[in-house]
Design a protein around this motif. Structure first.
Motif, mmCIF file in Angstrom:
data_model
loop_
_atom_site.group_PDB
_atom_site.id
_atom_site.type_symbol
_atom_site.label_atom_id
_atom_site.label_comp_id
_atom_site.label_asym_id
_atom_site.label_seq_id
_atom_site.Cartn_x
_atom_site.Cartn_y
_atom_site.Cartn_z
ATOM 1 N N PRO A 469 73.391 28.129 52.666
ATOM 2 C CA PRO A 469 74.671 27.880 53.329
ATOM 3 C C PRO A 469 75.157 29.087 54.113
ATOM 4 O O PRO A 469 74.653 30.206 53.979
ATOM 5 C CB PRO A 469 75.613 27.560 52.165
ATOM 6 C CG PRO A 469 75.027 28.287 51.004
ATOM 7 C CD PRO A 469 73.548 28.217 51.203
ATOM 8 N N ALA A 532 73.577 23.951 56.832
ATOM 9 C CA ALA A 532 74.511 23.772 55.717
ATOM 10 C C ALA A 532 75.636 24.784 55.808
ATOM 11 O O ALA A 532 75.397 25.974 55.993
ATOM 12 C CB ALA A 532 73.773 23.923 54.389
ATOM 13 N N THR A 534 78.144 24.651 53.304
ATOM 14 C CA THR A 534 78.577 24.860 51.930
ATOM 15 C C THR A 534 77.373 24.805 50.994
ATOM 16 O O THR A 534 76.287 24.333 51.353
ATOM 17 C CB THR A 534 79.590 23.785 51.509
ATOM 18 O OG1 THR A 534 78.923 22.512 51.472
ATOM 19 C CG2 THR A 534 80.762 23.723 52.478
ATOM 20 N N TRP A 535 77.588 25.238 49.769
ATOM 21 C CA TRP A 535 76.525 25.171 48.765
ATOM 22 C C TRP A 535 76.144 23.723 48.479
ATOM 23 O O TRP A 535 74.980 23.412 48.235
ATOM 24 C CB TRP A 535 76.976 25.849 47.478
ATOM 25 C CG TRP A 535 76.934 27.340 47.533
ATOM 26 C CD1 TRP A 535 77.979 28.193 47.741
ATOM 27 C CD2 TRP A 535 75.777 28.171 47.380
ATOM 28 N NE1 TRP A 535 77.552 29.498 47.739
ATOM 29 C CE2 TRP A 535 76.199 29.519 47.517
ATOM 30 C CE3 TRP A 535 74.432 27.905 47.142
ATOM 31 C CZ2 TRP A 535 75.315 30.581 47.416
ATOM 32 C CZ3 TRP A 535 73.542 28.971 47.041
ATOM 33 C CH2 TRP A 535 73.984 30.298 47.182
ATOM 34 N N GLU A 537 76.186 21.177 50.569
ATOM 35 C CA GLU A 537 75.339 20.684 51.655
ATOM 36 C C GLU A 537 73.930 21.246 51.556
ATOM 37 O O GLU A 537 72.946 20.551 51.817
ATOM 38 C CB GLU A 537 75.964 21.043 53.011
ATOM 39 C CG GLU A 537 77.254 20.298 53.298
ATOM 40 C CD GLU A 537 77.892 20.764 54.604
ATOM 41 O OE1 GLU A 537 77.280 21.606 55.291
ATOM 42 O OE2 GLU A 537 78.993 20.299 54.925
ATOM 43 N N ALA A 538 73.816 22.523 51.176
ATOM 44 C CA ALA A 538 72.488 23.133 51.026
ATOM 45 C C ALA A 538 71.724 22.487 49.874
ATOM 46 O O ALA A 538 70.506 22.296 49.948
ATOM 47 C CB ALA A 538 72.634 24.639 50.779
ATOM 48 N N SER A 555 82.380 27.563 48.452
ATOM 49 C CA SER A 555 81.932 28.024 49.766
ATOM 50 C C SER A 555 83.124 28.452 50.587
ATOM 51 O O SER A 555 83.997 27.660 50.888
ATOM 52 C CB SER A 555 81.172 26.908 50.491
ATOM 53 O OG SER A 555 80.029 26.546 49.773
#
Length: 575
Positions: A469, A532, A534-535, A537-538, A555
């Motif tokens: 992210p 990504a 944010t975390w 999304e990653a 995030s």
């Protein structure tokens, strides 16, 4: 001013126009010099054949059934054969000479190769005699770095790579504080001055200190120039441009091979190689500071002048930064900078899935670096013409990076990495079964391996950036780059293991490449997916499952490696 999306600037002035093309080639040209210095020791520190110097003048020398009045002529008559040499001195005494010992034949006055009588051993107090048929002089012959001093010669490349590691950290940090342009000037000048100074060192220790400083300058330039040119190139061309930076390093490897073939005296060889940076001096005064760094420092008027110059060169209309950036910022330009949250490497291990991802990525970085330098450094041991071997190792990298640029947007980043790593492992295995007398096939296999490992090496930077992210993207790439340099420090020791078993480097690189390729199967594909932020999304990059976790850190911030100011202290190019 917080970090934000500056890419709308390129929509106005052009993503890769005449200005960026000129600046790109002027700045990456000295990367050739970086490639030169990184591998110059391949020939500069070569150890030719040698024997103990006898305690007197030689009247006749004998090697098996070959004899000569000069000891030095024996190597020309029997190239590559290693055994003791028998000499008769002008006083009539007979001596057996080997690499690190000499023996006097008692009660023997006839020059015969085989002898079963009593002998008295003596140390090599008078130094050594070297074979000068290939090299007039090397660092090894200059300071007698053989026998008990051999370990000093083997430290030349690893300590240089340690300087590379330190230089990258220091230069990356300073470029974020005082600007990219100043560090570019100082490191390029340092490359030239320290490169020339190496040729005039008076002993081994001054040689090593000067080479260490040269390594810091070369590494510093390589890191900062990558950040510098990327901050002048728009998103549409940035990926291609970032990967092709490696191509100039490969050209430097080819220059080392060509210069080594033409110049056989180590200090003259070093001077010739160091002159490659001279053309940069003719243009470096023209280089501007990057507008992104100027904006991050609040120097808006200077940034506006640079943007206007870019637009003028590219034949496009300029833009008012104060108006353009106000559209993207949540607060007006010129407001007090917000405090950015500090991140540390432990965040890359925030849960089990990310820990596995990080360790796998680090292994790929390490394997890519170890494989790249092992193939290059070991190319001179494959047989045949060592100069041609190293030249081909550099030449094969050029199509490798081109294929990466095309393939990564067609079959995906992960698939390119898997194919490259597994291919490298299979090629290492193939090299281990090729008979030594078929050295042509060994060279072809090594070239194929260099092609494959070069593809992985060229792509890992981008792939790492896409796996994490926004908040830790630069940290992830920077940590991988540090692991990469550890691999480059260990690579010379890997090559030295040929003394244990001739195929030991191929065995180690093959195992690591196969393991890396298999583990890469567990990583997500990033092609066609948005970066990504944010975390969460990653984590969801893992296909087919929702990997979100309550353990993931919040995030915050808005740092995008491909957008905004690149942190040179973290996101350094590794070679």
């Amino acid at each position: 001013m917080g970090r934000c999306n500056f890419d709308p600037i390129f929509d106005h002035v052009g993503h890769f126009g005449r200005f960026q093309i000129f600046l790109y080639f002027v700045c990456v040209f000295p990367n050739i010099s970086c490639g030169i210095h990184y591998l110059a020791s391949v020939f500069m520190a070569v150890t030719p054949q040698y024997v103990c110097r006898p305690p007197g003048n030689v009247s006749r020398a004998l090697f098996h059934n070959l004899s000569s009045s000069r000891l030095e002529d024996i190597w020309a008559l029997s190239p590559g054969r290693e055994d003791h040499i028998v000499v008769q001195l002008q006083d009539g005494s007979i001596w057996e000479l080997s690499g690190c010992h000499r023996a006097w034949r008692q009660d023997s006055w006839s020059l015969e190769y085989d002898y079963n009588g009593s002998k008295h051993d003596f140390p090599c107090l008078d130094g050594h005699i070297y074979d000068h048929s290939k090299w007039e002089s090397t660092v090894v012959t200059e300071w007698d770095l053989v026998c008990g001093q051999e370990w000093l010669a083997k430290l030349i490349q690893p300590l240089f790579m340690l300087g590379v590691l330190l230089g990258a950290v220091i230069s990356g940090y300073l470029s974020d504080r005082v600007g990219r342009r100043l560090i570019l000037w100082s490191t390029s000048i340092g490359q030239f001055l320290f490169g020339i100074a190496v040729a005039f060192t008076f002993d081994y220790y001054s040689f090593m200190v000067t080479r260490f400083l040269l390594a810091m300058a070369a590494s510093g330039y390589l890191v900062v120039v990558f950040v510098y040119v990327m901050e002048f190139i728009g998103m549409k061309s940035r990926t291609w441009a970032s990967i092709q930076v490696h191509s100039f390093f490969a050209v430097g490897v080819m220059v080392v091979a060509l210069t080594g073939y033409l110049v056989r005296t180590w200090w003259l060889y070093q001077i010739v190689l160091s002159t490659v940076t001279v053309p940069f001096f003719l243009c470096c005064w023209m280089l501007p500071e990057t507008p992104f760094w100027l904006l991050s420092e609040g120097r808006y008027e200077e940034a506006q002048e640079v943007v206007d110059t870019m637009a003028k060169w590219n034949g496009t209309s300029s833009c008012k930064l104060s108006q353009l950036l106000a559209l993207d910022l949540s607060h007006p330009a010129g407001s007090k900078p917000s405090e950015a949250k500090k991140h540390n490497v432990l965040e890359l291990f925030c849960d089990w899935n990310f820990a596995k991802r990080t360790l796998t990525i680090w292994l790929i970085w390490f394997t890519g670096s170890l494989g790249f330098y092992s193939f290059s450094l070991n190319s001179v041991n494959l047989g045949g013409n060592e100069y041609l071997n190293l030249f081909l190792m550099g030449a094969v990298e050029l199509p490798s990076y081109f294929c990466v640029c095309i393939g990564m947007d067609r079959i995906g980043r992960r698939n390119i990495l898997i194919l490259s790593l597994i291919s490298s492992a299979l090629i290492c295995g193939a090299m281990m079964v090729i008979p030594q007398e078929y050295y042509v096939w060994s060279v072809v296999a090594a070239m194929t391996g260099q092609f494959a490992i070069g593809a992985a090496f060229g792509l890992i930077y981008l792939y790492t950036a896409e796996l994490y992210p926004t908040t830790v993207r630069s940290l992830a790439v920077g940590s991988g780059s540090m692991i990469c340099r550890v691999g480059s420090i260990l690579a010379p020791f890997c090559v030295y293991l040929t003394g244990v078993w001739i195929f030991m480097p191929q065995l180690l690189v093959g195992i690591l490449a196969f393991l890396s390729g298999v583990l890469t199967l567990k990583l997500p594909e990033t092609f066609g997916k948005p970066l990504a932020a944010t975390w969460e999304e990653a984590a969801k990059l893992e296909s087919g499952k929702d990997s979100s976790s309550d353990k993931l850190p919040p995030s915050t911030g808005n740092v995008v490696l491909e957008r905004g100011v690149i942190n040179a202290g973290d996101a350094g190019l590794c070679e």
